[in-house]
Design a protein around this motif. Structure first.
Motif, short mmCIF file in Angstrom:
data_model
loop_
_atom_site.label_atom_id
_atom_site.label_comp_id
_atom_site.label_asym_id
_atom_site.label_seq_id
_atom_site.Cartn_x
_atom_site.Cartn_y
_atom_site.Cartn_z
N GLU A 127 51.22 55.99 43.95
CA GLU A 127 49.78 55.77 44.07
C GLU A 127 49.30 54.71 43.09
N CYS A 128 49.83 54.71 41.88
CA CYS A 128 49.49 53.66 40.91
C CYS A 128 49.96 52.31 41.41
N ALA A 129 51.15 52.26 41.98
CA ALA A 129 51.67 51.01 42.52
C ALA A 129 50.80 50.51 43.66
N ARG A 130 50.39 51.41 44.52
CA ARG A 130 49.55 51.03 45.66
C ARG A 130 48.20 50.47 45.16
N ALA A 131 47.64 51.09 44.13
CA ALA A 131 46.36 50.61 43.59
C ALA A 131 46.51 49.22 42.98
N LEU A 132 47.63 48.99 42.29
CA LEU A 132 47.86 47.68 41.69
C LEU A 132 48.02 46.61 42.75
N GLU A 135 44.72 45.83 44.31
CA GLU A 135 43.89 45.07 43.38
C GLU A 135 44.22 43.58 43.43
N PHE A 136 45.50 43.26 43.43
CA PHE A 136 45.92 41.86 43.46
C PHE A 136 45.61 41.23 44.81
N ARG A 137 45.78 42.00 45.87
CA ARG A 137 45.47 41.48 47.21
C ARG A 137 43.98 41.21 47.35
N ASP A 138 43.17 42.13 46.88
CA ASP A 138 41.72 41.95 46.99
C ASP A 138 41.24 40.73 46.21
#
Length: 265
Positions: A127-132, A135-138
Motif C-alpha cells: 500500500e505504501c508502494a502504491r501511494a508512492l 504520487e509520482f504519476r500524479d
C-alpha cells in the motif's frame, strides 16, 4: 574572524584529521573506507558498514562507455594535459538520471517508508508502494530506481546487492518498499520496470540511516577511480577521436570539418 574546519588542521610539524595525527595514528593503520568514515563522522566504521561501503564503491567504479566515461574521454581529447579536468567532466553529469539517482531513491524511500516498521505486513508495504507510485504519476515526475535501457528483464546486480544487505543486517522496510514499487508498477500499472542498481543502492543507504547525499558522494568517489582508468586507456588506445568522428558523420554539414590544434599520434 576565524575560519576553521573540524575535519583537519596543519601546523609546521603536525597534520591532524579529526584530532588524530595523520603520521602516527592514521597512515599505515586506516584503509580508505576507515578514512571516509573518520573524516565524515569522526568515528570508525563498523565492519558491516565497511562491507556495504566497499560494495557501493566497487559497483560504482565502472559501467563501460557511459556518459561520464565518454565525457571524460572527450575532455581528455581536447586537454590531454589536464587529467583532473577530464575526471571532473565525467563527474559533472552525475545527476538525477545517471550515477546520482541513488540519492533521489534514498530520499524517496526514507520518506515513503516512514509509516512502516520492519515487521510491517506485505500488504502494508504494498500500500505504501502504491501511494508512492501514484504520487509520482500524479505529479508527472520520473520515478528513480526502476527500469534500465539495457537490463530490461532485470538488473543483474540487484540479487547481489540484496544478498550482501541481508548478510550484513541491512535488509528491512526500505528494501521491501523498493521491491514492492517494482511489483506495483508491473501488476497495477502494466509497467514492467524492474529494480536497477540505483534502487538497490538507495535501499541500502536508507537502511543504513545515512545522509542521502552520501549515496551520491560514494558513487562519485567510486566513479573517480573508473574515470582515471578510462583516461589511462584513452592515452594508450584512443576512442575520443572516434566518438567525435561519429558525431561529425551524422551531419552532412560536417563533411569537411576544420580540425583545430594538433592531433596526437
Amino acid at each position: 574572524m576565524t575560519v576553521k574546519t573540524d575535519i583537519g588542521t596543519t601546523t609546521p610539524d603536525r597534520i591532524t584529521v579529526r584530532g588524530k595525527n595523520i603520521s602516527t595514528e592514521i597512515l599505515g593503520q586506516f584503509d580508505f573506507v576507515d578514512m571516509i568514515w573518520w573524516t565524515t563522522f569522526a568515528r570508525m566504521p563498523e565492519q558491516r558498514e565497511k562491507n556495504m561501503a566497499n560494495l557501493v564503491l566497487v559497483m560504482a567504479t565502472d559501467h563501460g562507455l557511459t556518459p561520464s566515461a565518454i565525457s571524460a574521454r572527450l575532455t581528455y581529447l581536447g586537454a590531454p594535459e589536464a587529467l583532473q579536468g577530464a575526471v571532473a567532466a565525467g563527474l559533472l553529469g552525475a545527476g538525477s538520471v545517471f550515477l546520482g539517482s541513488a540519492q533521489n531513491v534514498t530520499e524517496m524511500l526514507v520518506r515513503g517508508a516512514a509509516p512502516l516498521t520492519d515487521e510491517a505486513s506485505d500488504a502494508q508495504v504494498r500500500e505504501c508502494a502504491r501511494a508512492l507510485v501514484q504520487e509520482f504519476r500524479d505529479a508527472r515526475r520520473p520515478l528513480s530506481g526502476v527500469g534500465h535501457p539495457i537490463h530490461i528483464d532485470g538488473d543483474p546486480r540487484i540479487p547481489t546487492l540484496a544478498a550482501v544487505s541481508r548478510d550484513n543486517g541491512y535488509y528491512g522496510r526500505h528494501w521491501r518498499l523498493m521491491e514492492a514499487i517494482a511489483v506495483v508498477l508491473r501488476e497495477d500499472f502494466g509497467r514492467p520496470l524492474p529494480l536497477n542498481a540505483a534502487g538497490g543502492v538507495g535501499a541500502i543507504f536508507a537502511e543504513m540511516g545515512l545522509d542521502p547525499l552520501l549515496a551520491r558522494g560514494l558513487g562519485l568517489i567510486g566513479r573517480s577511480a573508473g574515470l582515471v582508468a578510462h583516461i589511462l586507456e584513452e592515452r594508450e588506445s584512443p576512442t575520443g577521436q572516434q566518438i567525435w568522428d561519429l558525431v561529425l558523420a551524422q551531419d552532412p554539414r560536417n563533411a569537411l570539418p576544420v580540425r583545430q590544434g594538433a592531433r596526437r599520434a
